[in-house]
Design a protein around this motif. Structure first.
Motif, short mmCIF file in Angstrom:
data_model
loop_
_atom_site.label_atom_id
_atom_site.label_comp_id
_atom_site.label_asym_id
_atom_site.label_seq_id
_atom_site.Cartn_x
_atom_site.Cartn_y
_atom_site.Cartn_z
N ARG A 1 0.81 -1.22 0.00
CA ARG A 1 0.00 0.00 0.00
C ARG A 1 0.84 1.27 0.00
N ASP A 2 2.04 1.19 0.57
CA ASP A 2 2.88 2.38 0.63
C ASP A 2 3.75 2.55 -0.60
N PHE A 3 3.52 1.75 -1.63
CA PHE A 3 4.34 1.87 -2.84
C PHE A 3 3.44 1.78 -4.07
N GLY B 1 1.60 -5.07 -5.75
CA GLY B 1 1.54 -6.29 -4.97
C GLY B 1 2.88 -6.99 -5.00
N LYS B 2 3.37 -7.36 -3.81
CA LYS B 2 4.61 -8.12 -3.74
C LYS B 2 4.26 -9.59 -3.80
N ILE B 3 4.93 -10.32 -4.67
CA ILE B 3 4.63 -11.74 -4.87
C ILE B 3 5.85 -12.58 -4.49
N LYS B 4 5.62 -13.84 -4.22
CA LYS B 4 6.72 -14.73 -3.89
C LYS B 4 6.48 -16.08 -4.59
N LEU C 1 12.20 -7.69 -1.02
CA LEU C 1 11.78 -6.40 -1.55
C LEU C 1 11.18 -5.60 -0.40
N TYR C 2 11.62 -4.34 -0.27
CA TYR C 2 11.02 -3.46 0.75
C TYR C 2 11.17 -2.02 0.30
N THR C 3 10.40 -1.14 0.92
CA THR C 3 10.42 0.27 0.54
C THR C 3 11.34 1.06 1.45
N VAL D 1 13.61 -1.20 -2.62
CA VAL D 1 14.93 -1.80 -2.45
C VAL D 1 14.80 -3.30 -2.74
N ALA D 2 15.56 -3.77 -3.74
CA ALA D 2 15.54 -5.18 -4.13
C ALA D 2 16.89 -5.80 -3.79
#
Length: 422
Positions: A161-163, A167-170, A193-195, A205-206
């Protein structure tokens, strides 16, 4: 799930001035509904109260199962569902025999054949997207089309939601990113992955092994953030006191600093003088520290066996600034500090709730608005919560029937009731 439904329903079911309003009412423990003309549109038969959304449908419950009711009194869906949750755009999900499906709530028809086991999350953007689980895999379900954004399920997924609502997937322990149109922004090949923030802008950030890559909100690579460096000879500057120039104004100031108005509280106080004599004062008292109380106004009143402050609101122009409950000859009324009668002496008691004045007589309850207009005399058994959509209060009659009362007119929307005021 039930909590999600009530939160969504309250936020989405906004009033429309051009539409008719339908009012649930209960005769005993069962609920039906009526209209502004008090016609019995559906006789009481449902277990809980309900509300129509955009005058199209209402979610109703019977024997712990849910269905959809239309304003004409017919059932759009029978009460055979374990859960019904509405999201907007006429769309919601229905659970039956342990499986969920996306439905058009206005007609009860499926929006797609896609079935899933659990609703995990949802998000509003240009449309509505649900995050669901089917057979242990995660899917992003587009409410508008009724179809999943990803044809193949992910091992895990969350909304970012903050980016920018990605959707972050795995997949197989690796992280990637998709947008809410289903396009893959970053393939699933990163360990994490994070913001974060870079020069005032949000970045993604990856991390892959020891390699770190930064992306903007469009998924484009941005340069590695630079750490700010101080010059070798830079030393922290010491704070220095600034001398205040000596002026006549300073000497003219009192020894104690001028008291901030925020440190003072203005309120009304009532003092008994004995023999039905009273003093009412408007005072400015210190909030936190000891200090001198300022008496702004004083009023002398006589002839009341009891007197107490009901309300003091100096900021409203539409209601009396000060209201006092006064008792004379055993009856309560409302006066102002000068003794002017604002509500007549005909009640056993008067209680200010913050939203209205509750009047009591012969074990019955009435209501005065904040401007002291009588909405209804004491004929009610109880007043419950307000409903902004219906612009009405939920009330109970002496015979146990419950329904809604218009906030302004006091009209009660319960078919067949007879009002009597003792």
């Amino acid at each position: 799930m039930k909590g999600i439904f009530y939160l969504l329903l309250c936020s989405l079911a906004l009033p429309a001035a051009a539409q008719n309003r339908y009012y649930p009412y209960a005769d005993g423990n069962k609920w039906g509904f009526t209209d502004e003309n008090l016609a019995v549109l559906t006789a009481p038969q449902f277990d809980t109260s309900f509300r129509f959304v955009d005058n199209k449908f209402a979610i109703v419950q019977k024997q712990r199962l849910y269905g959809l009711l239309s304003p004409n009194g017919s059932l759009i869906l029978p009460c055979s569902y374990e859960h019904l949750t509405y999201f907007g755009m006429n769309a919601g999900i229905a659970k039956q025999k342990g499986k969920y499906q996306l439905l058009n709530f206005s007609n009860g028809q499926p929006l797609s054949a896609f079935m899933f086991d659990r609703l995990d999350d949802y998000i509003y953007h240009d449309g509505i997207t649900l995050l669901v689980t089917q057979a242990g895999k995660k899917y992003f379900l587009d409410v508008n089309s009724g179809h999943p954004l990803n044809k193949t399920g992910y091992d895990d997924a969350v909304f970012m939601r903050d980016f920018n609502r990605y959707g972050k997937i795995k997949i197989a322990g690796k992280c990637g990113l998709i947008d809410m149109r289903g396009a893959v922004v970053l393939p699933a090949r990163y360990d994490e992955l994070y913001t974060d923030w870079q020069q005032g802008k949000k970045v993604l950030v990856a991390v892959s092994g020891k390699t770190v890559t930064w992306f903007d909100e469009q998924g484009k690579v941005v340069p590695q953030p630079r750490k700010e460096k101080h010059a070798p000879n830079d030393e922290p500057m010491e704070e220095t006191a600034v001398a205040m120039p000596v002026t006549e104004e300073i000497f003219a100031m009192p020894m104690e600093a001028a008291r901030d108005e925020a440190d003072m509280k203005k309120d009304v106080y009532v003092y008994s003088q004995g023999s039905s004599k009273w003093k009412v004062t408007l005072e400015n008292r210190p909030r936190y520290t000891s200090g001198e109380t300022e008496i702004l106004h004083t009023f002398e009143l006589n002839g009341y066996t009891n007197l107490q402050k009901l309300n003091y609101d100096p900021f409203s122009r539409d209601i009396p600034a000060i209201t006092l409950k006064a008792v004379k000859d055993g009856k309560a009324g409302i006066i102002d500090p000068a003794g002017k009668v604002l509500a007549p002496f005909r009640y056993d008691d008067i209680i200010y709730t913050g939203n209205f004045y509750k009047t009591l007589r012969n074990n019955r309850i009435g209501m005065l608005s904040r401007d002291l207009t009588e909405i209804i005399p004491p004929v009610l058994q109880q007043i419950y919560s307000s409903d902004s959509y219906l612009r009405a209060w939920l009330v109970e009659m002496p015979d146990g029937k419950r329904g809604y009362m218009d906030m302004k007119s006091g009209k009660i929307f319960i078919p067949g009731i007879q009002l009597t005021s003792n």
